[in-house]
Design an enzyme around this catalytic site. Structure first.
Site, PDB file in Angstrom:
ATOM      1  N   GLY A  69       0.807  -1.219   0.000  1.00 21.15           N
ATOM      2  CA  GLY A  69       0.000   0.000   0.000  1.00 21.15           C
ATOM      3  C   GLY A  69       0.838   1.265   0.000  1.00 21.15           C
ATOM      4  O   GLY A  69       0.538   2.231  -0.712  1.00 21.15           O
ATOM      5  N   ASN A 149      -8.422   4.588   8.334  1.00 20.04           N
ATOM      6  CA  ASN A 149      -7.849   3.456   9.049  1.00 20.04           C
ATOM      7  C   ASN A 149      -7.946   3.577  10.569  1.00 20.04           C
ATOM      8  O   ASN A 149      -7.736   2.606  11.275  1.00 20.04           O
ATOM      9  CB  ASN A 149      -6.379   3.269   8.647  1.00 20.04           C
ATOM     10  CG  ASN A 149      -5.565   4.530   8.844  1.00 20.04           C
ATOM     11  OD1 ASN A 149      -6.017   5.628   8.520  1.00 20.04           O
ATOM     12  ND2 ASN A 149      -4.382   4.401   9.384  1.00 20.04           N
ATOM     13  N   SER A 199      -3.354  -3.259  -0.486  1.00 21.94           N
ATOM     14  CA  SER A 199      -2.232  -3.906   0.183  1.00 21.94           C
ATOM     15  C   SER A 199      -2.625  -5.331   0.546  1.00 21.94           C
ATOM     16  O   SER A 199      -3.653  -5.555   1.180  1.00 21.94           O
ATOM     17  CB  SER A 199      -1.889  -3.114   1.446  1.00 21.94           C
ATOM     18  OG  SER A 199      -1.041  -3.872   2.272  1.00 21.94           O
ATOM     19  N   HIS A 201      -1.381  -7.648   2.652  1.00 23.88           N
ATOM     20  CA  HIS A 201      -1.379  -8.200   4.013  1.00 23.88           C
ATOM     21  C   HIS A 201      -2.543  -7.713   4.860  1.00 23.88           C
ATOM     22  O   HIS A 201      -2.706  -8.150   5.989  1.00 23.88           O
ATOM     23  CB  HIS A 201      -0.040  -7.953   4.716  1.00 23.88           C
ATOM     24  CG  HIS A 201       0.182  -6.567   5.214  1.00 23.88           C
ATOM     25  ND1 HIS A 201      -0.031  -6.208   6.523  1.00 23.88           N
ATOM     26  CD2 HIS A 201       0.600  -5.449   4.578  1.00 23.88           C
ATOM     27  CE1 HIS A 201       0.262  -4.929   6.669  1.00 23.88           C
ATOM     28  NE2 HIS A 201       0.638  -4.448   5.508  1.00 23.88           N
ATOM     29  N   THR A 237      12.214  -7.737 -10.568  1.00 21.47           N
ATOM     30  CA  THR A 237      11.727  -9.098 -10.818  1.00 21.47           C
ATOM     31  C   THR A 237      10.421  -9.311 -10.064  1.00 21.47           C
ATOM     32  O   THR A 237      10.345  -9.072  -8.867  1.00 21.47           O
ATOM     33  CB  THR A 237      12.785 -10.128 -10.365  1.00 21.47           C
ATOM     34  OG1 THR A 237      13.992  -9.862 -11.063  1.00 21.47           O
ATOM     35  CG2 THR A 237      12.322 -11.550 -10.657  1.00 21.47           C
ATOM     36  N   CYS A 325       0.909   2.523  12.498  1.00 18.56           N
ATOM     37  CA  CYS A 325       1.959   3.392  11.995  1.00 18.56           C
ATOM     38  C   CYS A 325       2.245   4.559  12.918  1.00 18.56           C
ATOM     39  O   CYS A 325       3.287   5.168  12.844  1.00 18.56           O
ATOM     40  CB  CYS A 325       1.613   3.903  10.605  1.00 18.56           C
ATOM     41  SG  CYS A 325       1.541   2.545   9.458  1.00 18.56           S
TER      42      CYS A 325
END
Lengths: 382, 390
Positions: A69, A149, A199, A201, A237, A325
């Site tokens: 995210g 959030n 995101s 997870h 990659t 966060c």
């Protein structure tokens, strides 16, 4: 153990983990390699992209894989800024966005962009009228989250889209990290949205993988340059195992989504009902369809959020202060601050965040623990 | 059909120990390292321990390791963000013509912003000359970015020597060590390296994780902003399972194992050249067979046989090799590395393949490969001859 901190991160689903392991073992090739091992990996990559696009009802070429995210937000915001700088340097966002958005904006400010951070009302909502007034001829981007959030407020995306209908050249970005799997498709499928960030997870996929929806023909500067993967938009990659695992996780979370969201809403409703019976409680996440079903933010007045989090932890129940966060810093919630919540109340806020695996039995245990903790501090501060 | 994987410079399979470590992390310890509760603290402990293991592997301090999503992100951050943060001191950068696209494209972007880049040439063995570097260095040089070992030929660049020359110079020294990490001993102190990029999936670790080593006190702007992870230098919820898997992959390669791999791969190279010699194949080595260079990459010029013919032939026979590097995303464009070595018209550019060995490669696999290669070359050349004859 009761894990009620699913907005911070979710536990990977067992079958998703199996997909990750299986692809790592059997299809480990570099999708850019021209040999069979590479082609097999590339097939998995493109099938996963198709599955995700189908589940999101968009085109496969509108899906780009990122490291999560934070990267998605950074890319869309800075990629738009770099692409559209010749046409204008003004951006509109809100005061309650995730740090990935806010700090990207701050970086752009240092590079000469001008950012309008829209305020929110006391309930935590951006006002589309205020947004309309903030639009200028040099506005190039509007970035507003779908679901906050910290308190779960669902922002008025359709109304903002309606305002932006008159300004077709402005990029409209929606950070949808907290909105996935919560039966909010109707919101996310708003046709005026140009970019969405997701995101993995947060919906039982592995860490370090996410995806971005970028509407066809909406131009962005690439974020990472190099080998030219992801149509030259995001080099590196490809993480085929994590991408395949994420496609599976998305399918799982989208299965019976309405039913699962309703179950989370029922748990939330039960928690709100029980918690509100106490006098010294302030609930920030209301019980109506303007709030996401999985996030409940509340305060026990007079007790610091961290203290409450640790008291629950002693009972093997895991919740958080307002967001992972910001929890390390012990700072007050930026969303509650923007809502005009007094500092002392904001500092006592905690967040419960549910997923489809949480049960009513867990909720009852939580309420029992809550009562003990509440009365403990009530005596202490009486 | 048996499949033999000889394209380990493109990506490597994960070591079983790495998969076990990651599976364990994902299934049991799934906290967000920024959360203050038990799960968060456990995640933090795993993160700290992994960081320590990785820091030790290049003789760095723990807080000099920034986890990223891989080599491309490390290179982009190191190059673009360092240049932007230091542009007041000058706008000149030195690199080489044979860097990975993640470096070259980052430099091209900086050129579009008005930076000036000197791309050092290479000789026919794909090495740069220190004299060229000395001549290119200017007072307004702010960044030097030279790879430690080349991904197409294995050529090792004089990193320690460049580091020494930059001792009393303002330029920040970055090296892309994606191919060298795990094969060469790296000491960022001794080598005077300021920034170093790596990628886990090249050393049997997971994809989409790598690190950027950034010397303490270095000035650069973060590429990914947001939460305060990685000391505000790289935002995003830390990918703990992948980081733990990366650290596990690193612990599997101690000093002895690293040296063993170099000598094992060297033997593979000799095995192939001896087989080609014995069969009377006309070939050349792009690069060297010297033990100083990276031994896992072998670039062979098979005279008279087009790259795509060999690639397809070998693929059909079950051998995964590469025409150049994987990282020009599926393109069939001529290798910029071989072009820099020989010039764009040289036959080597159109008639070479890259073979790269990994931890799982066995002498038997190499023997089978040599046999198939010889057969493919011979049958193509015979057909061509009969065409010309008839």
């Amino acid at each position: 153990m009761i894990y009620f901190d699913n907005s911070a991160t979710t536990k990977i689903d067992d079958s998703v983990l199996q997909t990750y392991v299986k692809v790592s073992q059997s299809f480990f090739g570099n999708p850019s390699s021209l040999h069979r091992v590479g082609e097999q990996a590339n097939t998995i990559l493109q099938q996963s992209r198709q599955q995700i696009a189908d589940l999101m009802h968009v085109l496969p070429e509108e899906i780009y894989f990122t490291s999560g995210g934070t990267e998605g937000d950074n890319w869309i915001i800075k990629g738009t800024a770099m692409e559209k700088a010749p046409f204008g340097k003004h951006i509109i966002t809100s005061q309650i966005e995730h740090p990935a958005v806010i700090n990207s904006m701050k970086q752009l400010e240092r590079l000469g962009f001008e950012i309008t951070y829209l305020p929110v009302d006391h309930a935590g909502f951006v006002n589309p009228k205020t947004l309309a007034q903030a639009i200028r001829p040099d506005t190039i981007l509007v970035s507003i989250m779908a679901v906050n959030n910290e308190i779960g407020a669902i922002q008025p995306i359709h109304e903002i889209a309606h305002v932006l209908a008159d300004y077709p050249s402005i990029h409209f970005h929606v950070d949808a990290v907290q909105a996935i799997g919560k039966n909010l498709d109707q919101l996310l499928h708003e046709p005026r949205i140009d970019f969405l960030t997701f995101s993995g997870h947060k919906f039982h996929a592995p860490r370090g993988i996410g995806f971005v929806y970028a509407k066809k023909h909406r131009l962005l500067q690439p974020y990472m340059t190099g080998g030219g993967q992801e149509k030259d938009m995001r080099s590196g990659t490809e993480n085929t195992p994590a991408i395949a695992a994420m496609a599976r996780a998305l399918r799982l979370v989208k299965t019976d989504e309405a039913k699962k969201a309703a179950a989370q809403a029922a748990i939330k409703k039960y928690l709100v009902t029980e918690i509100s019976k106490m006098p010294n409680i302030r609930i920030f996440s209301q019980m109506n369809d303007q709030f996401a079903p999985h996030i409940l933010c509340f305060s026990i007045l007079g007790v610091r959020g961290e203290t409450i989090v640790h008291a629950f932890e002693d009972k093997d129940i895991y919740i958080s202060t307002t967001s992972a966060c910001s929890s390390k810093k012990g700072e007050e919630s930026s969303t509650l601050k923007a809502m005009g919540t007094p500092k002392t109340i904001a500092e006592s806020a905690v967040r419960v965040s549910l997923d489809e695996h949480n049960t009513m039995a867990e909720a009852r245990d939580f309420v029992a623990a809550f009562h003990e903790i509440y009365h403990h501090f009530e005596k202490l501060y009486a | 059909m048996e499949h033999i994987y000889l394209d380990n410079a493109a990506t490597t399979p994960m070591a079983p120990e790495v998969i076990a470590e990651m599976t364990d992390q994902m299934a049991h310890d799934f906290g967000n390292a920024s959360s203050t509760h038990y799960f968060g603290r456990t995640a933090r402990a795993v993160l700290d321990e992994s960081r320590h293991i990785i820091a030790q592997s290049i003789h760095a301090k723990d807080d000099e390791i920034i986890f990223t999503s891989g080599g491309s992100e490390s290179d982009n951050t190191a190059i673009v963000q360092t240049a932007l943060a230091n542009q007041a001191k000058g706008k000149h950068i030195i690199s080489t013509q044979v860097e990975h696209p993640a470096v070259l494209k980052s430099l091209a972007y900086l050129e579009s912003l008005g930076f000036e880049v000197t791309y050092l040439p290479v000789d026919k063995t794909n090495h740069i000359a220190l004299a060229d570097f000395k001549a290119a260095l200017r007072p307004d040089t702010i960044l030097v970015t030279v790879m430690m070992g080349n991904n197409e030929t294995g050529a090792r660049m004089p990193i320690q020597e460049i580091g020494a020359l930059l001792q009393n110079h303002q330029a920040v020294f970055h090296t892309d060590a994606v191919q060298a990490y795990g094969l060469l001993p790296i000491d960022v102190e001794k080598m005077h390296i300021d920034l170093l990029s790596t990628s886990a999936h090249k050393i049997n670790g997971p994809k989409f994780i790598g690190f950027l080593y950034a010397r303490t006190g270095l000035n650069f702007m973060p590429l990914v902003k947001g939460g305060e992870q990685e000391h505000k230098r790289r935002a995003g919820t830390e990918n703990i399972p992948a980081i733990a898997g990366f650290a596990k992959a690193v612990t599997l390669i101690d000093d002895t194992e690293r040296a063993n791999r170099q000598s094992k791969y060297h033997q593979f190279k000799l095995q192939i050249t001896q087989a080609l010699d014995a069969a009377g194949i006309d070939y050349g080595i792009n690069g060297t067979l010297a033990t100083d260079d990276l031994q896992h990459v072998m670039n062979i010029w098979l005279k008279g046989v087009p790259t795509n013919v060999l690639q397809m032939n070998l693929d059909l026979a079950g051998f995964a090799i590469s025409g150049g590097s994987a990282c020009t995303a599926g393109s069939l464009e001529p290798s910029h590395v071989l072009t820099a070595m020989y010039g764009s018209d040289a036959p080597q550019v159109a008639e070479s393949i890259r073979v790269s060995f990994g931890a799982q490669t066995t002498p038997e696999e190499v023997a089978k490969f040599s046999e198939q290669l010889i057969q493919s070359v011979k049958s193509y050349l015979t057909k061509q001859k009969s065409k010309i004859g008839g």
